[in-house]
Motif scaffolding. Structure first.
Motif, mmCIF file in Angstrom:
data_model
loop_
_atom_site.group_PDB
_atom_site.id
_atom_site.type_symbol
_atom_site.label_atom_id
_atom_site.label_comp_id
_atom_site.label_asym_id
_atom_site.label_seq_id
_atom_site.Cartn_x
_atom_site.Cartn_y
_atom_site.Cartn_z
ATOM 1 N N ARG A 173 26.981 -23.259 -69.331
ATOM 2 C CA ARG A 173 26.163 -23.596 -70.501
ATOM 3 C C ARG A 173 24.722 -23.937 -70.122
ATOM 4 N NH1 ARG A 173 31.320 -24.712 -71.463
ATOM 5 N NH2 ARG A 173 32.164 -24.540 -73.581
ATOM 6 N N GLY A 174 24.343 -23.621 -68.889
ATOM 7 C CA GLY A 174 22.951 -23.783 -68.490
ATOM 8 C C GLY A 174 22.624 -25.062 -67.760
ATOM 9 N N TYR A 175 23.622 -25.780 -67.271
ATOM 10 C CA TYR A 175 23.359 -27.025 -66.544
ATOM 11 C C TYR A 175 22.644 -26.717 -65.236
ATOM 12 C CZ TYR A 175 24.291 -31.267 -63.855
ATOM 13 O OH TYR A 175 24.172 -32.396 -63.082
ATOM 14 N N ALA A 176 21.528 -27.437 -64.981
ATOM 15 C CA ALA A 176 20.720 -27.180 -63.789
ATOM 16 C C ALA A 176 20.499 -28.438 -62.961
ATOM 17 C CB ALA A 176 19.376 -26.587 -64.194
ATOM 18 N N GLY A 177 21.360 -29.428 -63.077
ATOM 19 C CA GLY A 177 21.245 -30.627 -62.252
ATOM 20 C C GLY A 177 20.843 -31.874 -62.992
ATOM 21 N N SER A 178 20.440 -31.766 -64.235
ATOM 22 C CA SER A 178 20.065 -32.943 -65.017
ATOM 23 C C SER A 178 20.427 -32.703 -66.473
ATOM 24 C CB SER A 178 18.566 -33.243 -64.886
ATOM 25 O OG SER A 178 17.800 -32.167 -65.387
ATOM 26 N N MET A 179 20.831 -33.785 -67.130
ATOM 27 C CA MET A 179 21.211 -33.691 -68.528
ATOM 28 C C MET A 179 19.967 -33.754 -69.402
ATOM 29 S SD MET A 179 24.483 -33.381 -68.466
ATOM 30 C CE MET A 179 25.013 -33.786 -70.122
#
Length: 209
Positions: free
Chosen positions: A170-176
């Motif tokens: 879903r596009g998580y890249a290390g930070s919410m």
């Protein structure tokens, strides 16, 4: 599972009223052992002695007791106020704004989010053991408990992998992402600065007395 909010102190975001005092005082009782230790320090410490109300007290012990009481009281009061008035989600956002390493913030966030899930899993495993007549009564049952702990670890690890893959997809890249940007008002800044100001006053009193 959403983040559960910590119970707020009576009064919410308003200045503490009469109802908030018992709430805070009960939680300050954790400091009682340190207070008892501080009271004993002037009597048992060595070094120069001074007479106070007919009692021979150690100067080093008095300074040590002052340090314990001042630092302990301010630290406990700050922790209680923070936990009582700030939701866990807001606390994590604050740590993120203070430039805490994002990895630590994410670990804390997932620990809070899935702590109840793991606890519920442990409860179901305990019920399953008891339904089969198991009851831990001695060392001979430690093997079963160890196997249960291992199974819980594997289930938690697999759940974490599934959640991570779902987030990456879903596009998580290390930070919410921060959905709602909240800024502090002047009143909130004044409340937040009250405790550091009190700590500064205590330090000045310690240097001048």
């Amino acid at each position: 599972m959403g983040v559960r909010a910590v119970r707020r102190a009576p009064g919410g975001g308003r200045p503490p009223g009469p109802g908030a005092r018992p709430f805070l005082l009960k939680r300050l009782l954790i400091e009682v052992p340190f207070v008892a230790f501080a009271v004993l320090m002037p009597f048992v410490a060595e070094g120069e002695r001074v007479d106070v109300l007919g009692l021979s007290l150690s100067v080093n012990g008095l300074w040590g007791a002052w340090n314990v009481l001042a630092k302990g009281t301010l630290g406990v009061a700050a922790s209680v106020l923070l936990a009582s008035t700030t939701e866990l989600r807001e606390l994590l956002l604050g740590l993120q704004r203070l430039r805490l390493p994002p990895l630590l913030v994410q670990i804390a966030s997932f620990m809070i989010r899935y702590g109840d899930v793991i606890t519920d899993e442990m409860r179901r495993m305990r019920i399953a053991r008891e339904s089969r007549g198991f009851e831990a009564r001695g060392i001979r049952h430690w093997g079963v408990l160890a196997k249960s702990a291992g199974a819980l670890f594997i289930r938690s690890y697999e759940r974490g992998e599934r959640v991570h893959l779902a987030m990456v997809s879903r596009g998580y890249a290390g930070s919410m992402p921060v959905i709602d940007e909240v800024t502090a008002s002047r009143a909130q800044w004044s409340y937040a600065l009250a405790l550091p100001f009190a700590a500064l006053v205590v330090c000045l009193l310690g240097w001048t007395l």
